[in-house]
Design a protein around this motif. Structure first.
Motif, PDB file in Angstrom:
ATOM      1  N   MET A   1       0.829  -1.200   0.000  1.00  0.00           N
ATOM      2  CA  MET A   1       0.000   0.000   0.000  1.00  0.00           C
ATOM      3  C   MET A   1       0.871   1.260   0.000  1.00  0.00           C
ATOM      4  O   MET A   1       0.677   2.167  -0.778  1.00  0.00           O
ATOM      5  CB  MET A   1      -0.874  -0.038   1.241  1.00  0.00           C
ATOM      6  N   ILE A   2       1.888   1.294   0.882  1.00  0.00           N
ATOM      7  CA  ILE A   2       2.795   2.440   0.903  1.00  0.00           C
ATOM      8  C   ILE A   2       4.151   2.011   0.361  1.00  0.00           C
ATOM      9  O   ILE A   2       4.724   1.031   0.827  1.00  0.00           O
ATOM     10  CB  ILE A   2       2.949   2.986   2.331  1.00  0.00           C
ATOM     11  N   GLU A   3       4.616   2.734  -0.619  1.00  0.00           N
ATOM     12  CA  GLU A   3       5.945   2.446  -1.160  1.00  0.00           C
ATOM     13  C   GLU A   3       6.859   3.630  -0.887  1.00  0.00           C
ATOM     14  O   GLU A   3       6.533   4.769  -1.208  1.00  0.00           O
ATOM     15  CB  GLU A   3       5.862   2.230  -2.673  1.00  0.00           C
ATOM     16  N   ILE A   4       7.974   3.327  -0.252  1.00  0.00           N
ATOM     17  CA  ILE A   4       8.974   4.348   0.016  1.00  0.00           C
ATOM     18  C   ILE A   4      10.102   4.073  -0.958  1.00  0.00           C
ATOM     19  O   ILE A   4      10.774   3.039  -0.870  1.00  0.00           O
ATOM     20  CB  ILE A   4       9.452   4.259   1.479  1.00  0.00           C
ATOM     21  N   ASP A   5      10.274   4.961  -1.922  1.00  0.00           N
ATOM     22  CA  ASP A   5      11.136   4.664  -3.059  1.00  0.00           C
ATOM     23  C   ASP A   5      12.335   5.608  -3.081  1.00  0.00           C
ATOM     24  O   ASP A   5      12.213   6.753  -3.488  1.00  0.00           O
ATOM     25  CB  ASP A   5      10.291   4.809  -4.338  1.00  0.00           C
ATOM     26  N   ARG A   6      13.466   5.118  -2.600  1.00  0.00           N
ATOM     27  CA  ARG A   6      14.725   5.867  -2.620  1.00  0.00           C
ATOM     28  C   ARG A   6      14.544   7.287  -2.072  1.00  0.00           C
ATOM     29  O   ARG A   6      14.909   8.266  -2.706  1.00  0.00           O
ATOM     30  CB  ARG A   6      15.280   5.937  -4.049  1.00  0.00           C
ATOM     31  N   THR A  23       8.622  -1.114   1.545  1.00  0.00           N
ATOM     32  CA  THR A  23       7.181  -1.137   1.271  1.00  0.00           C
ATOM     33  C   THR A  23       6.435  -1.612   2.510  1.00  0.00           C
ATOM     34  O   THR A  23       6.939  -2.450   3.262  1.00  0.00           O
ATOM     35  CB  THR A  23       6.805  -2.091   0.114  1.00  0.00           C
ATOM     36  N   VAL A  24       5.256  -1.071   2.700  1.00  0.00           N
ATOM     37  CA  VAL A  24       4.432  -1.425   3.849  1.00  0.00           C
ATOM     38  C   VAL A  24       3.071  -1.841   3.328  1.00  0.00           C
ATOM     39  O   VAL A  24       2.487  -1.157   2.483  1.00  0.00           O
ATOM     40  CB  VAL A  24       4.293  -0.229   4.812  1.00  0.00           C
ATOM     41  N   LYS A  25       2.598  -2.983   3.805  1.00  0.00           N
ATOM     42  CA  LYS A  25       1.296  -3.468   3.353  1.00  0.00           C
ATOM     43  C   LYS A  25       0.192  -2.953   4.280  1.00  0.00           C
ATOM     44  O   LYS A  25       0.443  -2.621   5.435  1.00  0.00           O
ATOM     45  CB  LYS A  25       1.288  -5.008   3.346  1.00  0.00           C
ATOM     46  N   GLU A  26      -1.007  -2.920   3.741  1.00  0.00           N
ATOM     47  CA  GLU A  26      -2.161  -2.511   4.518  1.00  0.00           C
ATOM     48  C   GLU A  26      -2.250  -3.375   5.782  1.00  0.00           C
ATOM     49  O   GLU A  26      -2.082  -4.589   5.720  1.00  0.00           O
ATOM     50  CB  GLU A  26      -3.428  -2.689   3.672  1.00  0.00           C
ATOM     51  N   GLY A  27      -2.503  -2.733   6.920  1.00  0.00           N
ATOM     52  CA  GLY A  27      -2.708  -3.491   8.151  1.00  0.00           C
ATOM     53  C   GLY A  27      -1.453  -3.776   8.939  1.00  0.00           C
ATOM     54  O   GLY A  27      -1.520  -4.420   9.986  1.00  0.00           O
ATOM     55  N   GLY A  56      13.530  11.199  -4.415  1.00  0.00           N
ATOM     56  CA  GLY A  56      12.794   9.954  -4.318  1.00  0.00           C
ATOM     57  C   GLY A  56      11.300  10.207  -4.266  1.00  0.00           C
ATOM     58  O   GLY A  56      10.843  11.328  -4.536  1.00  0.00           O
ATOM     59  N   GLU A  57      10.536   9.176  -3.918  1.00  0.00           N
ATOM     60  CA  GLU A  57       9.091   9.326  -3.942  1.00  0.00           C
ATOM     61  C   GLU A  57       8.431   8.481  -2.856  1.00  0.00           C
ATOM     62  O   GLU A  57       8.889   7.386  -2.538  1.00  0.00           O
ATOM     63  CB  GLU A  57       8.552   8.924  -5.315  1.00  0.00           C
ATOM     64  N   LEU A  58       7.365   9.023  -2.302  1.00  0.00           N
ATOM     65  CA  LEU A  58       6.533   8.297  -1.347  1.00  0.00           C
ATOM     66  C   LEU A  58       5.207   8.053  -2.032  1.00  0.00           C
ATOM     67  O   LEU A  58       4.557   9.007  -2.471  1.00  0.00           O
ATOM     68  CB  LEU A  58       6.282   9.173  -0.117  1.00  0.00           C
ATOM     69  N   ARG A  59       4.812   6.791  -2.138  1.00  0.00           N
ATOM     70  CA  ARG A  59       3.567   6.525  -2.845  1.00  0.00           C
ATOM     71  C   ARG A  59       2.557   5.824  -1.942  1.00  0.00           C
ATOM     72  O   ARG A  59       2.912   4.949  -1.152  1.00  0.00           O
ATOM     73  CB  ARG A  59       3.828   5.661  -4.083  1.00  0.00           C
ATOM     74  N   LEU A  60       1.319   6.248  -2.094  1.00  0.00           N
ATOM     75  CA  LEU A  60       0.216   5.592  -1.411  1.00  0.00           C
ATOM     76  C   LEU A  60      -0.690   5.022  -2.497  1.00  0.00           C
ATOM     77  O   LEU A  60      -1.191   5.780  -3.327  1.00  0.00           O
ATOM     78  CB  LEU A  60      -0.540   6.622  -0.540  1.00  0.00           C
ATOM     79  N   ASP A  61      -0.859   3.728  -2.518  1.00  0.00           N
ATOM     80  CA  ASP A  61      -1.624   3.060  -3.579  1.00  0.00           C
ATOM     81  C   ASP A  61      -1.103   3.456  -4.954  1.00  0.00           C
ATOM     82  O   ASP A  61      -1.895   3.732  -5.873  1.00  0.00           O
ATOM     83  CB  ASP A  61      -3.117   3.421  -3.494  1.00  0.00           C
ATOM     84  N   ILE A 159      -4.502   5.302   7.698  1.00  0.00           N
ATOM     85  CA  ILE A 159      -3.172   5.231   8.291  1.00  0.00           C
ATOM     86  C   ILE A 159      -3.183   6.049   9.584  1.00  0.00           C
ATOM     87  O   ILE A 159      -3.696   7.167   9.601  1.00  0.00           O
ATOM     88  CB  ILE A 159      -2.125   5.821   7.321  1.00  0.00           C
ATOM     89  N   LEU A 160      -2.623   5.466  10.626  1.00  0.00           N
ATOM     90  CA  LEU A 160      -2.515   6.221  11.871  1.00  0.00           C
ATOM     91  C   LEU A 160      -1.040   6.434  12.187  1.00  0.00           C
ATOM     92  O   LEU A 160      -0.261   5.479  12.234  1.00  0.00           O
ATOM     93  CB  LEU A 160      -3.204   5.467  13.019  1.00  0.00           C
ATOM     94  N   LEU A 161      -0.652   7.695  12.375  1.00  0.00           N
ATOM     95  CA  LEU A 161       0.728   8.032  12.685  1.00  0.00           C
ATOM     96  C   LEU A 161       0.810   8.466  14.137  1.00  0.00           C
ATOM     97  O   LEU A 161      -0.020   9.246  14.602  1.00  0.00           O
ATOM     98  CB  LEU A 161       1.208   9.174  11.781  1.00  0.00           C
TER      99      LEU A 161
END
Ligand SMILES: Nc1ncnc2c1ncn2[C@@H]1O[C@H](COP(=O)(O)OP(=O)(O)OP(=O)(O)O)[C@@H](O)[C@H]1O
Ligand SMILES: [Mg+2]
Lengths: 257, 274
Positions: A1-6, A23-27, A56-61, A159-161
Motif C-alpha cells: 500500500m505504501i511504497e517508500i522509493d529511494r 514497502t508497507v502493506k495494509e494493516g 525519491g518518492e513516497l507513494r500511497l496506492d 493510516i494512523l501516525l
C-alpha cells in the motif's frame, strides 16, 4: 500500500534521511526506534505531508502522497494533539464536524445527533465516558492521549501516525494504552506507524520494527550522511530467543544513546 | 524564613499593608487642605471634603441652570459611548486583522508592513487630520480611539494566533478541516480570551485618547468638563471627576475580566467542567 522509493530528506546541508526504500502493506503496525535527532519525526512528517521529500518518492496506492495533511492519515503527537477549548465529547465530535463541507465546521440537527452517538461509542471504547463534559486541561496525561487517539480514529483514517504518543506517561498507564492501541489496530484494520523511544514498546507493540541509524559516519562533518533503516524486523514471527539476541545486539550498538 | 525574599504576608496582612499608603495619602491631603483653608478660606487648590460633596451634589443631582441637564451623568454617558464605540470597533478590527494575519502567511506578508507603519504613527499627531477630514463631531473622537488602540490589539492577536501550537492546526487538517473551518472552530474560540486580555490592556490608552479628544473639541464628556472647569481652578469638580474616571476604568477592566472568566472555563488553570 505504501511504497517508500529511494527517499532522501535534507535540510540545507544537513542530510537527515538517506536513500530509504521500503514497502508497507495494509494493516501492518510499524514501530520505529532510533537515536534522538536521527530523523524519525522527519520520516513521520513526510508520511503526514507536512514535509516533502528532497529526492525519491513516497507513494500511497501507487500515487505520490499528497503533500498536505488530510483525513486519510490520522496523527497523534506527544502533546498538544487535542483542542483545549472543546470538551472531551466535542473534541471527538470535531472529527465528523470538520470532515463535512462547509464554512463553520459545526454540526446541526440529525447529523449532530448521530455524530454524538458515534462519539459516545468511541469514548466508551477508550474509557472516557465519565469525562465527556470535561475540558482537556483537567484530564491526566494518559486520558488526554486516549482522547487524542479517539479523536484521530473517529475520522476513520486508513493510516494512523503516532509520534512518541506515550513518552510522557508512566509505565502502568502505558501498558493500558498498549492494550487499547493494539485492540483498535486489530479491529479497525489500520496501518500504523509509531515512533517510540522505548525499545521494549517497539518490540512488543507492532508487527514490524524499524531501526533508524546512520550507516556511515564522517567525524568531521556529522551532518553529511543521513540515517537509514538499518534493521527491518518482522515481529510476529520472531521467537523469544532471537528477540533477546536482537535486543542484545542493539543494546551494544551506538543507537541506544 | 530569614530573607526578605521569602517573607510572604498572609491575606489579611496583605490587605492591610495595601491600605496603609492610601490612608497616609488621604490623611496628608486632609491635613494640607485644612491648613490652606485655615489660612485662606477662598483657597481653591485643596478643597475640603465638604466642598467636594457640594460640587458632586451640584453636578450630579441638580439640573444645570443653563441647560436643565444633569451634567455629571450627561458627561459620563457621552464619554462611555465614545469609549465603548472606539474600543469595540478597535477590538473587532484588531481581531479580524490579527487572526487573519496570524493564521494565513499570505495575508501576513501582504499586511504586516502596513500594520507596522500604522502602529508607529503617534495617534495624537493625526488628530488634526481627523478633525479636518471627519469634522469636529463624534466620529473623529471615536476614530481617534480606534486608530489609537487597534494596531496594538491587532499585533497582540496576531502573535497569540501564531502561538497556537501547529500540532492543533495539523490535527484539524487530518480531521478534514478546510481553512475557514480551522479559522472559525480552532483559532477563533481560542483567541477570544486573548482578545479580552488585549482589550483590557488597551483601555488605559483608550481613556487617554478619549480625554485628549474631548479636551480639544467637545461640548460634553468627562474630559471636556475637567478641562472646562480648569479655567476656574475648580479643583472641587476636577478631583471627583478624576476619581470617577478611575472608578469607571477599574470597573470596565473588572467587567471584562469577569466575562473572560465566565465565558471561557477551559482557559482557567483549574480547567473546570462545563
Ligand atoms: N523543520 C526543520 N528544519 C531544519 N532542520 C530540521 C527540521 N526538522 C528537523 N530538523 C533536523 O532533522 C534532524 C532530525 O530531526 P527529527 O525531529 O526527525 O529527529 P527524531 O529522530 O524525531 O528525534 P527525537 O527522537 O529526539 O524526536 C535533526 O537534526 C533536526 O535538527
Ligand atoms: Mg521526534
Amino acid at each position: 500500500m505504501i511504497e517508500i522509493d529511494r527517499v532522501w530528506k535534507s535540510y540545507g546541508d544537513n542530510t537527515v534521511l538517506e536513500d530509504i526504500s521500503l514497502t508497507v502493506k495494509e494493516g501492518e503496525f510499524v514501530t520505529m526506534v532510533g537515536a534522538s535527532g536521527c530523523g524519525k519525526s522527519t520520516f513521520l512528517n513526510l508520511l503526514l505531508g507536512t514535509q516533502t521529500v528532497s529526492r525519491g518518492e513516497l507513494r500511497l496506492d501507487g500515487k505520490p502522497i499528497v503533500a498536505e495533511p488530510g483525513p486519510d492519515r490520522g496523527i497523534v503527537f506527544q502533546q498538544y494533539s487535542v483542542f483545549p477549548h472543546m470538551t472531551v465529547l466535542d473534541n471527538v465530535m470535531a472529527a465528523p464536524a470538520l470532515a463535512q463541507k462547509g464554512i463553520t465546521g459545526h454540526l446541526f440537527g440529525a447529523a449532530r445527533a448521530s455524530a454524538k452517538r458515534e462519539a459516545e461509542a468511541m469514548l466508551e471504547r477508550v474509557g472516557l465516558v465519565a469525562s465527556a463534559q470535561q475540558y482537556p486541561s483537567s484530564l491526566s496525561g494518559g486520558m488526554r492521549q486516549r482522547l487524542a487517539i479517539a479523536q484521530a480514529l473517529t475520522a476513520k483514517p486508513r493510516i494512523l501516525l503516532l509520534d512518541e504518543p506515550f513518552g510522557a506517561l508512566d509505565p502502568g498507564i502505558r501498558n493500558d494504552m498498549h492494550v487499547l492501541l493494539r485492540d483498535l489496530w486489530r479491529s479497525l484494520g489500520l496501518t500504523v506507524f509509531m515512533v517510540t523511544h522505548d525499545l521494549k514498546e517497539g518490540f512488543s507493540l507492532g508487527s514490524r520494527l524499524w531501526v533508524f541509524d546512520k550507516r556511515r559516519h564522517d567525524p568531521h562533518a556529522p551532518n553529511a550522511y543521513g540515517a537509514q533503516v538499518t534493521y527491518d524486523l518482522p515481529l510476529s514471527k520472531m521467537s523469544e530467543e532471537s528477540y533477546m539476541q536482537t535486543l542484545q545486539g542493539l543494546g551494544s550498538s551506538s543507537l541506544l544513546n | 524564613m530569614e530573607r526578605w525574599i521569602n517573607k510572604r504576608p498572609s491575606r489579611a496582612v496583605s490587605g492591610m499593608l495595601g491600605l496603609i499608603p492610601l490612608i497616609i495619602l488621604l490623611l496628608l491631603y486632609m491635613a494640607g487642605s485644612e491648613a490652606r483653608l485655615a489660612e485662606n478660606p477662598a483657597d481653591k487648590l485643596l478643597p475640603s471634603f465638604e466642598q467636594f460633596s457640594q460640587a458632586i451634589e451640584r453636578m450630579a443631582f441638580e439640573p444645570s441652570k443653563r441647560t436643565g441637564e444633569y451634567l455629571f451623568w450627561v458627561d459620563t454617558q457621552s464619554s462611555l459611548i465614545r469609549l465603548g464605540l472606539g474600543v469595540g470597533i478597535a477590538s473587532l478590527l484588531g481581531l479580524v486583522v490579527g487572526v487573519l494575519t496570524g493564521a494565513l502567511p499570505v495575508v501576513r506578508a501582504l499586511f504586516n508592513p502596513l500594520l507596522t507603519v500604522v502602529s508607529l504613527i503617534p495617534p495624537l499627531a493625526i488628530l488634526p487630520i481627523l478633525f479636518i477630514v471627519l469634522g469636529l463631531g463624534e466620529l473623529s473622537k471615536v476614530v481617534l480611539i480606534t486608530i489609537g488602540v487597534m494596531p496594538f490589539i491587532a499585533r497582540d492577536i496576531q502573535r497569540r494566533t501564531q502561538e497556537i501550537p501547529s500540532e492543533q492546526i495539523i490535527k484539524a487538517q487530518t480531521l478534514g478541516a478546510n481553512t475557514s473551518q480551522i479559522l472559525l472552530r480552532i483559532i477563533l474560540p481560542q483567541i477570544m480570551p486573548r482578545l479580552i486580555d488585549a482589550t483590557r490592556l488597551s483601555l488605559g490608552a483608550a481613556w487617554l485618547f478619549l480625554i485628549a479628544a474631548e479636551a480639544i473639541v467637545s461640548t460634553d464628556g468627562l474630559g471636556y468638563r475637567i478641562f472646562l472647569v480648569r479655567r476656574y481652578l475648580a479643583m472641587d469638580v476636577i478631583l471627583p471627576y478624576v476619581a470617577w474616571i478611575t472608578l469607571l476604568a477599574f470597573l470596565s477592566d473588572w467587567v471584562l475580566a469577569k466575562i473572560s472568566y465566565l465565558c471561557f472555563p477551559w482557559d482557567r488553570l483549574d480547567g473546570a467542567e462545563r
